[in-house]
Design a protein around this motif. Structure first.
Motif: not given
Length: 385
Positions: A188-189, A226-231, A251-254
């Motif tokens: 999610s954003h 935890c993978t998060l979307l960088y948006r 954490f993993i930012l994509k």
């Protein structure tokens, strides 16, 4: 002005391809559909790409002017307008939309339009409220603040139905083996009103509560990534929170993902994490459940019953930081995740598969237009020929 109705349904509103996805589902059921797109080089490029990837089964019409749109729309029995999109081409000739030749408009909310925009103090918001009052149907989903605004502004002819544009994935993914690490995916954003805190905002995601709860859980022994979307508006605040957490390696930012890449992430995770403020299901939750993934998020059960009756979405339901933390700890139990996965997959196909959603749609189109797409039972009679 054409008297002949060449199309059953016209669709306007191109947010995230909701128009194409809805048209595709309707066309597969034998409905004659035209999708309206404003004529431009960029719009044509999107259309060309979609044509290459899909066997459409519906027509796309690139209108060049408001009157061009109006004339073509009059050839439809009904018009679906996502987020009030019909106001775009009609804003200079809006009174013409009241003429008998113009089809009844079914306005379909997509989220922030009913959560926030409808309550703004602006000419555009005023026109949107006027549009809602003139629409033949106002189709909303079960978000608490959408319902509040429908009541606040006395929006007539409100219907609660599942959002029509979701295309459920064809494949259900097996859960990855739990080798000691639980993989969470939070696409999610990143938005918790830290950057954009306008008074009328109700579409934030509450990710800060999840991030803090996840940090606590890891520090207290939960073996998780935890993978998060960088948006999103608060992506930099999220990055700073993670960097200062002391468990940054968890954490993993994509960056933003394509649809195929999104489903690859679904396949590799155990739990999908969605939003904690809106209070109802969106596209990420529906598609994740259809792929066989349990979803951690907040659903207001009082509102959910208005749309689904007693068949409450079987999400891992939590709102506050402490509730999210406790649910994260529950996910350490592999049997808990497996049970939620099976419940989610079964529920979403029970409530959101195409024929279930569109049976309702097509019946309402029949009520509005007299155009019948199937026999609803009254033609079956043992006593009359």
């Amino acid at each position: 002005m054409p008297k002949q109705k060449d199309y059953d349904i016209g669709i306007i509103g191109d947010l995230a391809l909701v128009d194409f996805n809805t048209a595709k589902s309707l066309a597969e059921l034998g409905v004659k559909v035209v999708v309206f797109r404003k004529k431009s080089a960029s719009a044509q490029e999107i259309v060309d790409d979609f044509y290459q990837e899909k066997h459409l089964g519906f027509e796309i019409y690139n209108y060049s002017s408001p009157m061009d749109f109006f004339k073509k729309a009059c050839a439809c029995h009904a018009l679906f307008s996502f987020t009030g999109a019909v106001l775009g081409p009609l804003k200079t000739i809006y009174p013409l939309s009241l003429l008998p030749a113009f089809p009844p408009v079914v306005n379909i909310a997509t989220g922030s339009d009913m959560l926030e925009f409808v309550a703004q103090k602006s000419i555009r918001a005023f026109l949107f409220r006027l549009h809602l009052r003139l629409s033949a149907m106002n189709w909303i989903v079960d978000y608490p603040h959408s319902l509040k605004n429908a009541a606040r502004f006395k929006i007539p002819r409100v219907y609660l139905m599942p959002f029509p544009a979701f295309r459920l994935p064809e494949e259900r993914f097996d859960l990855p083996e739990q080798d000691g690490t639980i993989n969470f995916f939070h696409p999610s954003h990143l938005d918790w009103q830290g950057t954009d805190n306008r008074h009328e905002r109700y579409s934030s995601k509450g990710n800060d509560r999840f991030i803090r709860a996840f940090i606590r859980a890891v520090k207290n022994g939960l073996n998780a990534k935890c993978t998060l979307l960088y948006r999103g508006a608060d992506k930099d605040l999220a990055k700073k929170m993670i960097q200062e957490s002391g468990v940054e390696d968890s954490f993993i930012l994509k960056d933003a993902l394509s649809r195929d890449e999104l489903f690859e992430e679904f396949a590799h995770c155990h739990v999908v994490v969605d939003q904690f403020d809106v209070g109802g299901l969106g596209g990420i939750a529906i598609e994740a459940m259809a792929a066989g993934r349990p979803v951690m998020m907040y659903v207001n059960e009082n509102c959910s019953r208005l749309q689904y009756g007693g068949d409450t979405p079987p999400v891992i339901n939590c709102w506050s930081e402490d509730e999210i933390y406790n649910c994260l700890i529950d996910c350490a139990d592999a049997s808990f995740i497996k049970e939620k996965s099976e419940q989610s997959y079964s529920w979403v196909h029970r409530q959101h598969r195409t024929e279930v959603v569109y049976d309702k749609i097509l019946f309402y189109i029949y009520l509005l237009t007299g155009k019948k797409f199937k026999d609803y039972g009254w033609e079956k009679n043992a006593y009359k020929n």
